[in-house]
Design an enzyme around this catalytic site. Structure first.
Site, PDB file in Angstrom:
ATOM      1  N   ALA A 269      14.176  34.800 -41.672  1.00  0.00           N
ATOM      2  CA  ALA A 269      13.606  34.632 -42.034  1.00  0.00           C
ATOM      3  C   ALA A 269      13.833  33.196 -42.375  1.00  0.00           C
ATOM      4  O   ALA A 269      14.760  32.455 -41.817  1.00  0.00           O
ATOM      5  CB  ALA A 269      13.622  34.926 -43.470  1.00  0.00           C
ATOM      6  N   MET A 270      12.535  31.980 -42.593  1.00  0.00           N
ATOM      7  CA  MET A 270      12.282  31.062 -43.315  1.00  0.00           C
ATOM      8  C   MET A 270      11.716  30.897 -44.207  1.00  0.00           C
ATOM      9  O   MET A 270      10.542  31.185 -44.990  1.00  0.00           O
ATOM     10  CB  MET A 270      11.535  30.314 -42.013  1.00  0.00           C
ATOM     11  CG  MET A 270      11.372  28.772 -41.934  1.00  0.00           C
ATOM     12  SD  MET A 270      12.633  28.424 -41.477  1.00  0.00           S
ATOM     13  CE  MET A 270      12.389  26.793 -42.513  1.00  0.00           C
ATOM     14  N   HIS A 304      17.834  34.960 -50.329  1.00  0.00           N
ATOM     15  CA  HIS A 304      18.551  33.821 -50.116  1.00  0.00           C
ATOM     16  C   HIS A 304      17.288  32.619 -49.235  1.00  0.00           C
ATOM     17  O   HIS A 304      17.148  30.965 -50.021  1.00  0.00           O
ATOM     18  CB  HIS A 304      18.940  34.121 -48.240  1.00  0.00           C
ATOM     19  CG  HIS A 304      19.826  32.870 -47.244  1.00  0.00           C
ATOM     20  ND1 HIS A 304      20.885  32.730 -47.421  1.00  0.00           N
ATOM     21  CD2 HIS A 304      18.892  32.148 -46.529  1.00  0.00           C
ATOM     22  CE1 HIS A 304      21.115  31.635 -46.400  1.00  0.00           C
ATOM     23  NE2 HIS A 304      19.786  31.209 -45.595  1.00  0.00           N
ATOM     24  N   GLU A 305      16.217  32.835 -48.679  1.00  0.00           N
ATOM     25  CA  GLU A 305      15.684  32.559 -48.560  1.00  0.00           C
ATOM     26  C   GLU A 305      14.681  31.493 -50.128  1.00  0.00           C
ATOM     27  O   GLU A 305      14.261  31.045 -49.856  1.00  0.00           O
ATOM     28  CB  GLU A 305      14.202  32.347 -47.914  1.00  0.00           C
ATOM     29  CG  GLU A 305      14.418  33.827 -46.481  1.00  0.00           C
ATOM     30  CD  GLU A 305      15.065  33.216 -45.820  1.00  0.00           C
ATOM     31  OE1 GLU A 305      15.242  31.270 -45.838  1.00  0.00           O
ATOM     32  OE2 GLU A 305      16.401  33.261 -45.328  1.00  0.00           O
ATOM     33  N   HIS A 308      16.872  28.803 -51.138  1.00  0.00           N
ATOM     34  CA  HIS A 308      16.568  27.597 -50.642  1.00  0.00           C
ATOM     35  C   HIS A 308      15.586  26.536 -50.903  1.00  0.00           C
ATOM     36  O   HIS A 308      15.646  25.527 -50.849  1.00  0.00           O
ATOM     37  CB  HIS A 308      16.036  27.640 -49.727  1.00  0.00           C
ATOM     38  CG  HIS A 308      16.884  28.308 -48.021  1.00  0.00           C
ATOM     39  ND1 HIS A 308      18.166  26.492 -47.420  1.00  0.00           N
ATOM     40  CD2 HIS A 308      17.257  28.953 -47.227  1.00  0.00           C
ATOM     41  CE1 HIS A 308      18.604  27.458 -46.580  1.00  0.00           C
ATOM     42  NE2 HIS A 308      18.320  28.500 -46.154  1.00  0.00           N
TER      43      HIS A 308
HETATM   44  N1  ARG Z   1      16.114  28.377 -42.304  1.00  0.00           N
HETATM   45  C1  ARG Z   1      16.324  30.113 -42.104  1.00  0.00           C
HETATM   46  C2  ARG Z   1      17.139  30.603 -42.812  1.00  0.00           C
HETATM   47  O1  ARG Z   1      18.808  30.042 -42.796  1.00  0.00           O
HETATM   48  C3  ARG Z   1      16.456  30.091 -40.367  1.00  0.00           C
HETATM   49  C4  ARG Z   1      15.591  29.745 -39.035  1.00  0.00           C
HETATM   50  C5  ARG Z   1      16.927  29.117 -38.003  1.00  0.00           C
HETATM   51  N2  ARG Z   1      15.592  28.666 -37.261  1.00  0.00           N
HETATM   52  C6  ARG Z   1      16.178  28.930 -36.016  1.00  0.00           C
HETATM   53  N3  ARG Z   1      14.457  28.428 -34.819  1.00  0.00           N
HETATM   54  N4  ARG Z   1      17.372  28.564 -35.339  1.00  0.00           N
HETATM   55  O2  ARG Z   1      16.750  31.546 -43.445  1.00  0.00           O
HETATM   56 ZN    ZN Z   2      18.490  29.647 -44.266  1.00  0.00          ZN
END
Ligand code: ARG
Ligand code: ZN
Length: 878
Positions: A269-270, A304-305, A308
């Site tokens: 996820a993002m 988690h998301e 962030h």
């Molecule tokens: N920030 C995202 C998370 O930890 C992961 C994104 C990873 N993207 C990538 N292209 N590797 O939840």
């Molecule tokens: Zn993350």
């Protein structure tokens, strides 16, 4: 292989950006093959850049873009004012502040890399971390350029839902009947947090009232067919919001928080500001379709998301070497959240298992890197277990060293001091120090030294003086580019158990547990007034990410399994016992001597199985033998056939010997009640299904019938999938096939269940042969362009099916090489990840090692590789 090698980027070369972008206004006119992107950037010279008087050129990153026009302050720029280069554009600049307008054309439908703007089942979506925004428009695509974004989306009427970050400030219809919506995000952010979604979606809505009384609208968007699978994620979101207020004092900051589920996604996820985008598998659940493990994974990833938003968005990373600043910290935060919501001990055991199985292997392999790497070719390759999970362990150690209150003082200062900034791991440590008057000078080495430290512990007891001494030696092995490492500051939590099984007081205050600060290569700790020779319980709760060696006898391990008051160490004692037994059996297998069942292990497991006072989830964990993958971490050359033979021998022996006990506990737990994903119900199901798996391992018809009955009952996916897995692994192949076919007919409409169904077959050590895996790839539901399907089928085989992947003829290795080469053409990130098992060739015994290496060379010599794959393959063969 490439003629021109990809460039290596070094942390030591970091320079502040020459220009800043205060405002970013974007307009998207969506079309599958010709999306028009207009950007309007308010650019100014960075006052903090290493200044010269002359204005330097402005670098804009850009990949796979068709440039239509560039204008500065409304005037079209003639061609001699800019140069197109690989990876971007260099602009001559003659003012220190100006408005830059750029128009580009992109083709989302042709974008199979799933970075930038792409289509998933007809829905437009984006993934910009780490460097995906440069596939959308020319931009200084680096996290230390933070800008206020306004986004207008124009789309045909069959895309009724148009989303971006922040708050919706306008919407309407164009003259030609298309829809248009404008979003504004008031918080300055780097481009990697940008998001856009457009589709024919439905949503569920809820609300959350924050601690200061503000009302936040919560929305979860999915394709219409999945709208019934949102409730659990929504509940998890509300729990996360509350938890972050209570534990970290962090309140949400926008009026709306949205989550969108998409089927094609490279990662879990993002955390895009206000608009999280999730892999469908990490957000959608219902009792009928999702297992307990999926429910818990969803809860953790939603948290988690969400977390962030502070640890990542409000305070972000200066550069990508600092990735663990947000990821390590946020994984630590989500792990503590999950521990508070569920069984703390079981969560810890699961996390440590991942660390020991996969992160330790990474730390000992060709791609080993510190938590804060100092160089990379492709940053996507550094979204690793080291940056995430070891990074979280490093934050956990700070928590252990400072205590909960001290840690909170540190995080408060960190958020207050750096709100709105792009900062470094160093800034995080300094905030922790400043808030506590602490000295973490030596501790910092955890961020810069790769490799898993080994602790060797010895002890002596003097009856006369009643003194007990622990001697602890530490050593961190060399890793690529790093030799002769310095001693680390390692917090080692310990207790001393007396004959009765209870922990002895360590001082006059009656304290029974203590954190030892190991800082030297060799260090002695003396405990006085210890009335009897104690048994040490070491590294309680896994207080540091190290390998700890102490010469425990079998009797001592059985004693710890029974009496240690730390449930993690109770479990770990059982694991040590199993590890020791399995190593001896591997040796016996190699020597051709007859294998003998380790009595002591059976005794230990028997006692655990009959202990009804222990949390059933902990019992289930204690009954599970270390996985084959975990056994490769014992040190020494990996002998795959010996590992498999030893493990199967013990599993079958345990199953046969303890069959009546397994049966009794299975029957007692096998009660009909409505499904609930609560910790206690999950615990009971996990033990029940562990028992079922052992029962089926006996191969008895009657036991397989238990699994068939459980599968037929069909009231929750946890029980169904466990029963099906047992039948597939231990039942006759024709019957297994019949059950699989019936299961598929029942669930073929449900993408997540079909993924489970794929994974269960390809990872089965008996059923998941290479021929069956190839057949699965021909199945109508398999999609080479969908990472979840690739991970389920190819990943299930190469990463979770130790027995078949390591088939002695090397066919598994050749197969993986062939798939990696094909995948690299479509999706480099996925190719570079799934190749991992081939990168470990050095650790295997002669013949396997040669076969694996040969497969990797096939990949290397297959033609031009992506930068992602090139980096992994070249470093692994170096
Ligand atoms: N920030 C995202 C998370 O930890 C992961 C994104 C990873 N993207 C990538 N292209 N590797 O939840
Ligand atoms: Zn993350």
């Amino acid at each position: 292989m490439k003629d021109t090698q990809p460039r290596t980027i070094y942390l030591k070369d970091y320079r502040a950006p020459e220009y800043l972008v205060d405002r970013t206004e974007l307009t998207f006119d969506l079309d599958p093959y010709a999306t028009l992107v207009k950007s309007r950037l308010s650019v100014r010279r960075n006052p903090d850049a290493n200044g010269t008087d002359t204005l330097p050129a402005l670098w804009l990153d850009g990949v796979d873009l068709e440039l239509l026009s560039i204008a500065i302050d409304g005037e079209l720029l003639p061609a001699h004012r800019y140069t197109e280069k690989p990876g971007g554009l260099l602009l001559n600049v003659d003012k220190s502040a100006f408005v830059l307008e750029v128009q580009t054309r992109i083709a989302p439908e042709a974008n199979t890399s799933l970075e930038g703007l792409y289509l998933s089942n007809g829905m437009y979506c984006t993934q910009c971390e780490a460097e995906g925004f440069r596939k959308i428009t020319f931009y200084p695509d680096r996290p230390d350029v933070m800008s206020v974004f306004t986004t207008t989306i124009v789309a045909p009427a069959n895309y009724p839902v148009l989303l971006s970050n922040g708050n919706k400030i306008d919407s309407g219809t164009t003259a030609d009947g298309r829809l248009t919506v404008t979003w504004e995000d008031p918080f300055a952010k780097p481009s990697y947090l940008f998001a856009l979604v457009a589709g024919d979606l439905q949503f569920v809505e809820d609300r959350f009232v924050t601690c200061s009384g503000r009302e936040v609208t919560l929305q979860l968007y999915t394709e219409p067919k999945n709208i019934g699978k949102c409730e659990h994620a929504m509940t998890s979101l509300k729990h996360s919001m509350k938890w972050d207020e209570e534990v970290y004092g962090r309140e949400y900051d926008l009026d709306i928080f949205m989550i969108v589920a998409v089927d094609h996604f490279n990662m879990g996820a993002m955390e895009n500001k206000g608009l999280n985008i999730f892999n469908s598998a990490c957000v959608l659940a219902s009792p009928e379709t999702a297992t307990d493990a999926a429910f818990q994974r969803i809860e953790a990833i939603v948290a988690h998301e969400y977390f962030h938003n502070w640890s990542g968005n409000r305070v972000t990373c200066r550069d990508w070497f600092q990735l663990s600043l947000k990821e390590g910290f946020t994984v630590f935060r989500d792990a503590e959240f999950s521990a508070d919501m569920n069984s703390r001990a079981v969560k810890r055991i699961e996390d440590v298992t991942v660390l020991r199985t996969a992160q330790f292997a990474e730390d000992a392999g060709p791609m080993a890197h510190p938590v804060r790497p100092d160089s990379y070719m492709e940053i996507s390759n550094f979204y690793t277990l080291t940056v995430y999970e070891k990074g979280a362990e490093v934050v956990r150690m700070i928590h252990t060293i400072l205590g909960a209150d001290g840690f909170r003082r540190g995080s408060d200062l960190y958020f207050e001091r750096h709100d709105g900034q792009a900062v470094t791991c160093e800034d995080f440590i300094v905030a922790m120090e400043d808030a506590n008057g602490a000295d973490l000078q030596q501790f910092r080495r955890w961020y810069s030294q790769a490799g898993t430290p080994v602790l060797d512990v010895e002890d002596t007891y003097d009856m006369e003086t009643q003194e007990y001494r622990l001697t602890i030696r530490q050593h961190t092995p060399d890793s690529p580019g790093q030799v002769d490492k310095l001693p680390l500051h390692i917090p080692v939590s310990i207790a001393l158990l007396g004959r009765s099984g209870s922990a002895l007081p360590l001082d006059s205050s009656g304290e029974v547990e203590r954190v030892l600060h190991v800082t030297e290569t060799c260090q002695e700790f003396v405990f006085g007034n210890i009335p009897e020779r104690p048994l040490p319980s070491l590294l309680r709760g896994f207080s540091a990410p190290v390998k700890l060696r102490y010469g425990y006898s079998v009797e001592q391990l059985l004693f710890l399994m029974r009496h240690d008051s730390d449930p993690f160490n109770q479990w770990d004692a059982g694991q040590r016992l199993a590890f020791d037994a399995l190593s001896s059996l591997q040796q016996a297998y190699r020597n051709g001597t007859e294998l003998e069942l380790p009595e002591s292990l059976i005794d230990g497991l028997s006692a655990v199985l009959e202990n009804t006072r222990l949390d059933p989830a902990l019992v289930a964990k204690m009954l599970a033998l270390p996985s084959a993958q975990e056994l490769t971490e014992q040190g020494g050359e990996i002998d795959a056939p010996a590992i498999i033979a030893a493990r199967n021998f013990v599993r079958d022996g345990v199953a046969k010997t303890l069959k009546p006990q397994f049966r009794a506990r299975y029957e007692a737990l096998n009660v009909q009640k409505p499904y609930c994903p609560t910790a206690s119900d999950i615990a009971e199901r996990s033990l029940k299904n562990t028992c079922l798996s052992y029962l089926c391992a006996t191969g008895d018809q009657e036991m397989l019938a238990l699994a068939e009955a459980q599968l037929a009952r069909d009231d929750n996916m946890t029980d169904s999938a466990a029963a099906l897995a047992a039948l597939v692994e231990f039942g006759p192949a024709d019957k297994a096939q019949a059950h699989l076919d019936a299961f598929y007919r029942q669930w073929q409409q449900d993408t997540q269940v079909v993924e489970t169904w794929f994974g269960l077959q390809s990872s089965s050590p008996t059923f998941g042969t290479l021929d069956r895996v190839r057949a699965l790839m021909q199945h109508s539901a398999f999609e080479f362009k969908n990472p979840n399907k690739v991970r389920a089928v190819i990943g299930g085989f190469a990463m979770r099916n130790f027995a078949q992947f390591h088939a002695p003829d090397g066919s598994g290795y050749a197969f993986l090489a062939e798939q990696v080469i094909a995948l690299d053409k479509l999706n480099p990130q996925i190719a570079a990840r799934i190749v991992t098992p081939l990168t470990r060739w050095r650790k295997y015994r002669a013949e396997q090692s040669t076969q694996i290496q040969a497969a990797l060379k096939t990949v290397r010599d297959s033609g031009e590789l992506s930068r992602d794959l090139y980096e992994v393959v070249s470093k692994s063969l170096a």
